[in-house]
Design a protein around this motif. Structure first.
Motif: not given
Length: 130
Positions: A53-54, A69-72, A90-92, A102-108
């Protein structure tokens, strides 16, 4: 004109849904409810809680021990997470709309396993927040 509008709508909707689709298809990600997230936090001392979140949302209340860690910003700040490599995440976010990014950045970047709080803090036991 109608055909162009239809194509644009399909592209926009697809772009919005793609991160969620990738999460559902990836075996290194498990979608969890707020109740399941609370159990993970209670039972796993190595769990890294990533709040996407922000800053202002985080200040208004967050899960104890979580890392903001904001998604952007996550893609540009991914090196800050290197010290947590090999630990479960755990991402939320607030409601599950931003955290898939955020999850997709972690996966990459080959982090995992990853637990994604599917409906964000809106589905979480607020007694564990600060």
């Amino acid at each position: 004109m109608n055909n162009l509008l239809t194509v644009v709508l399909i592209v926009v909707i697809g772009y919005m849904l793609l991160p969620k689709i990738i999460i559902k298809l990836n075996k290194n990600v498990k979608n969890v409810s707020g109740k399941e997230a609370a159990s993970l936090i209670r039972d796993n001392k190595n769990l890294v809680i990533l709040d996407a979140r922000s800053k202002s949302e985080y200040k208004s209340g967050h899960i104890n021990g979580s890392h903001l860690m904001p998604a952007n910003e996550i893609a540009s700040r991914i090196t800050e997470l290197e010290k947590f490599r090999g630990k479960p995440f755990l991402v939320h976010c607030a409601s599950g709309g931003r955290s898939p990014k955020a999850v997709n950045v972690l996966l990459k970047n080959k982090f995992g396993p990853i637990y994604h709080m599917n409906h964000g803090l809106s589905d979480f036991n607020v007694s564990l927040t600060k």
